[in-house]
Design a protein around this motif. Structure first.
Motif, PDB file in Angstrom:
ATOM      1  N   GLY A  96      30.163  -4.631  43.198  1.00  0.00           N
ATOM      2  CA  GLY A  96      29.771  -5.175  44.506  1.00  0.00           C
ATOM      3  C   GLY A  96      28.911  -6.427  44.385  1.00  0.00           C
ATOM      4  N   GLY A  97      28.709  -6.901  43.162  1.00  0.00           N
ATOM      5  CA  GLY A  97      28.044  -8.185  42.956  1.00  0.00           C
ATOM      6  C   GLY A  97      26.522  -8.154  42.964  1.00  0.00           C
ATOM      7  N   ALA A  98      25.925  -6.945  42.982  1.00  0.00           N
ATOM      8  CA  ALA A  98      24.459  -6.877  43.123  1.00  0.00           C
ATOM      9  C   ALA A  98      23.764  -6.511  41.807  1.00  0.00           C
ATOM     10  CB  ALA A  98      24.101  -5.874  44.211  1.00  0.00           C
ATOM     11  N   LEU A  99      24.459  -6.712  40.679  1.00  0.00           N
ATOM     12  CA  LEU A  99      23.957  -6.177  39.406  1.00  0.00           C
ATOM     13  C   LEU A  99      22.573  -6.665  39.007  1.00  0.00           C
ATOM     14  CD1 LEU A  99      25.259  -8.173  36.474  1.00  0.00           C
ATOM     15  CD2 LEU A  99      26.564  -8.332  38.565  1.00  0.00           C
ATOM     16  N   VAL A 132      29.502 -10.274  34.650  1.00  0.00           N
ATOM     17  CA  VAL A 132      28.434 -11.006  33.968  1.00  0.00           C
ATOM     18  C   VAL A 132      27.949 -12.084  34.949  1.00  0.00           C
ATOM     19  CG1 VAL A 132      27.856 -12.454  31.986  1.00  0.00           C
ATOM     20  CG2 VAL A 132      29.534 -10.625  31.723  1.00  0.00           C
ATOM     21  N   GLU A 133      26.662 -12.043  35.268  1.00  0.00           N
ATOM     22  CA  GLU A 133      26.109 -13.002  36.229  1.00  0.00           C
ATOM     23  C   GLU A 133      25.623 -14.235  35.476  1.00  0.00           C
ATOM     24  OE1 GLU A 133      24.015 -11.153  39.350  1.00  0.00           O
ATOM     25  OE2 GLU A 133      23.132 -13.006  40.101  1.00  0.00           O
ATOM     26  N   GLU A 186      26.338  -6.054  24.780  1.00  0.00           N
ATOM     27  CA  GLU A 186      25.198  -6.470  25.612  1.00  0.00           C
ATOM     28  C   GLU A 186      24.375  -7.535  24.870  1.00  0.00           C
ATOM     29  OE1 GLU A 186      24.444  -5.990  28.624  1.00  0.00           O
ATOM     30  OE2 GLU A 186      22.289  -5.868  28.936  1.00  0.00           O
ATOM     31  N   LYS A 187      24.157  -7.309  23.600  1.00  0.00           N
ATOM     32  CA  LYS A 187      23.362  -8.246  22.794  1.00  0.00           C
ATOM     33  C   LYS A 187      24.074  -9.598  22.704  1.00  0.00           C
ATOM     34  CE  LYS A 187      20.591  -7.786  18.718  1.00  0.00           C
ATOM     35  NZ  LYS A 187      20.485  -7.256  17.386  1.00  0.00           N
ATOM     36  N   THR A 188      25.369  -9.546  22.458  1.00  0.00           N
ATOM     37  CA  THR A 188      26.160 -10.780  22.354  1.00  0.00           C
ATOM     38  C   THR A 188      26.090 -11.567  23.658  1.00  0.00           C
ATOM     39  OG1 THR A 188      27.689  -9.672  20.868  1.00  0.00           O
ATOM     40  CG2 THR A 188      28.505 -11.673  21.917  1.00  0.00           C
ATOM     41  N   VAL A 195      23.587 -16.933  30.686  1.00  0.00           N
ATOM     42  CA  VAL A 195      23.923 -15.584  31.162  1.00  0.00           C
ATOM     43  C   VAL A 195      22.643 -14.982  31.728  1.00  0.00           C
ATOM     44  CG1 VAL A 195      24.514 -13.221  30.450  1.00  0.00           C
ATOM     45  CG2 VAL A 195      25.909 -15.149  29.678  1.00  0.00           C
ATOM     46  N   VAL A 196      22.672 -14.642  32.998  1.00  0.00           N
ATOM     47  CA  VAL A 196      21.467 -14.126  33.655  1.00  0.00           C
ATOM     48  C   VAL A 196      21.366 -12.617  33.444  1.00  0.00           C
ATOM     49  CG1 VAL A 196      20.249 -13.943  35.865  1.00  0.00           C
ATOM     50  CG2 VAL A 196      21.670 -15.935  35.398  1.00  0.00           C
ATOM     51  N   GLU A 197      22.469 -11.921  33.629  1.00  0.00           N
ATOM     52  CA  GLU A 197      22.464 -10.461  33.479  1.00  0.00           C
ATOM     53  C   GLU A 197      23.896  -9.963  33.308  1.00  0.00           C
ATOM     54  OE1 GLU A 197      21.308  -7.746  32.261  1.00  0.00           O
ATOM     55  OE2 GLU A 197      19.408  -8.398  33.146  1.00  0.00           O
ATOM     56  N   THR A 198      24.003  -8.774  32.756  1.00  0.00           N
ATOM     57  CA  THR A 198      25.341  -8.174  32.624  1.00  0.00           C
ATOM     58  C   THR A 198      25.377  -6.861  33.403  1.00  0.00           C
ATOM     59  OG1 THR A 198      25.166  -6.543  30.837  1.00  0.00           O
ATOM     60  CG2 THR A 198      25.160  -8.876  30.184  1.00  0.00           C
ATOM     61  N   GLY A 199      26.560  -6.409  33.675  1.00  0.00           N
ATOM     62  CA  GLY A 199      26.741  -5.151  34.401  1.00  0.00           C
ATOM     63  C   GLY A 199      26.715  -3.934  33.503  1.00  0.00           C
ATOM     64  N   LEU A 200      26.339  -4.123  32.232  1.00  0.00           N
ATOM     65  CA  LEU A 200      26.198  -2.951  31.345  1.00  0.00           C
ATOM     66  C   LEU A 200      24.829  -2.335  31.605  1.00  0.00           C
ATOM     67  CD1 LEU A 200      27.680  -4.155  27.946  1.00  0.00           C
ATOM     68  CD2 LEU A 200      28.450  -2.180  29.272  1.00  0.00           C
ATOM     69  N   PHE A 201      24.800  -1.127  32.065  1.00  0.00           N
ATOM     70  CA  PHE A 201      23.540  -0.410  32.337  1.00  0.00           C
ATOM     71  C   PHE A 201      23.454   0.704  31.308  1.00  0.00           C
ATOM     72  CE2 PHE A 201      21.852  -1.567  36.720  1.00  0.00           C
ATOM     73  CZ  PHE A 201      22.546  -2.764  36.800  1.00  0.00           C
ATOM     74  N   LEU A 202      22.702   0.427  30.239  1.00  0.00           N
ATOM     75  CA  LEU A 202      22.661   1.349  29.101  1.00  0.00           C
ATOM     76  C   LEU A 202      21.319   2.057  29.060  1.00  0.00           C
ATOM     77  CD1 LEU A 202      24.264  -1.171  26.558  1.00  0.00           C
ATOM     78  CD2 LEU A 202      25.421   0.502  28.015  1.00  0.00           C
ATOM     79  N   GLN A 203      21.373   3.360  28.957  1.00  0.00           N
ATOM     80  CA  GLN A 203      20.130   4.160  28.888  1.00  0.00           C
ATOM     81  C   GLN A 203      19.256   3.912  30.124  1.00  0.00           C
ATOM     82  OE1 GLN A 203      19.178   6.076  25.905  1.00  0.00           O
ATOM     83  NE2 GLN A 203      21.316   5.768  25.408  1.00  0.00           N
TER      84      GLN A 203
END
Ligand code: 5RP
Length: 222
Positions: A96-99, A132-133, A186-188, A195-203
């Motif tokens: 939804g684009g709010a990551l 990826v934002e 995520e690290k890459t 790259v401002v943020e990614t949609g990977l939500f880990l832990q």
């Protein structure tokens, strides 16, 4: 019964009087917000933090006052949706684009609950395109880098324009099909300037509430 409604409403049972609550974005948290608004009308006192303009609009329309994120030091509980969740409660968000705001609010939260329907449960992340934002100033350079890394990028569009997030950034979706090592990815991604943020939500999620017809399953992080 609507699986999203069942999951979204169930999460409201975790909200206690006096809490600062993070409100997620999407069609599942819609039901959380509607239910919470009923409780607020009945006298429940909460401070609410929003993760998107859309959520702010809905919450305020229903009588939930939204407090600016910068006015709180932490959030007691955030309730949000997800696009995919694996067995470790890692997930993909941002359909939804709010990551960006979702991740910022989640990272300040003592507890994060995701509300999803059964279709979001996966064994391996990646079938859902990973958002990826990125900063608009360098979207072409970032896109080329993602292509070089063979990450199948596609710039998200709305109508014929590039999709603009609430933070005034663009989103590049990565069509990966399977993410073997989400931590490495995520690290890459985070190492690419712009790259401002990614949609990977880990832990990040502590609990996932899964709606399946009129049944709910509550999965706690082990
Ligand atoms: C928005 C999100 C949403 O939480 C995610 O897309 C799930 O949405 P829905 O509940 O509508 O399926 O990450 O950025």
């Amino acid at each position: 019964m609507n699986s999203k409604k069942v999951a979204g409403e169930k999460a409201v049972e975790f909200i206690k009087d006096g809490m600062t609550i993070g409100l997620g974005t999407g069609t599942t948290t819609y039901y959380t917000i509607v239910k919470l608004a009923e409780k607020v009308k009945d006298g429940l006192k909460v401070k609410a933090i929003s993760t998107s303009n859309k959520t702010t609009e809905l919450a305020e329309k229903l009588g939930i006052e939204i407090v600016p994120f910068n006015e709180v030091d932490y959030v007691d509980l955030t309730i949000d949706g997800a696009d995919e969740v694996d067995n470790l409660l890692n997930g993909i968000k941002g359909g939804g684009g709010a990551l960006l705001y979702e991740k910022l609010v989640a990272m300040s939260s003592k507890k994060v609950i995701w509300v999803v329907d059964n279709s979001k449960k996966v064994h391996c992340l990646g079938r859902f395109p990973l958002p990826v934002e990125v900063v608009p100033f360098a979207y072409n350079q970032i896109f080329n880098k993602l292509e070089e890394l063979k990450l199948n990028p596609e710039i998200r569009k709305r109508d014929s324009n590039y999709y603009l997030t609430d933070g005034q950034h663009y989103i590049i979706d990565l069509f990966l099909n399977k993410i073997e090592d989400p931590y490495k990815l995520e690290k890459t991604l985070k190492s690419i300037p712009g790259v401002v943020e990614t949609g990977l939500f880990l832990q990040i999620a502590n609990t996932v509430i899964v709606g399946n017809g009129d049944q709910v399953q509550i999965i706690e992080k082990s």
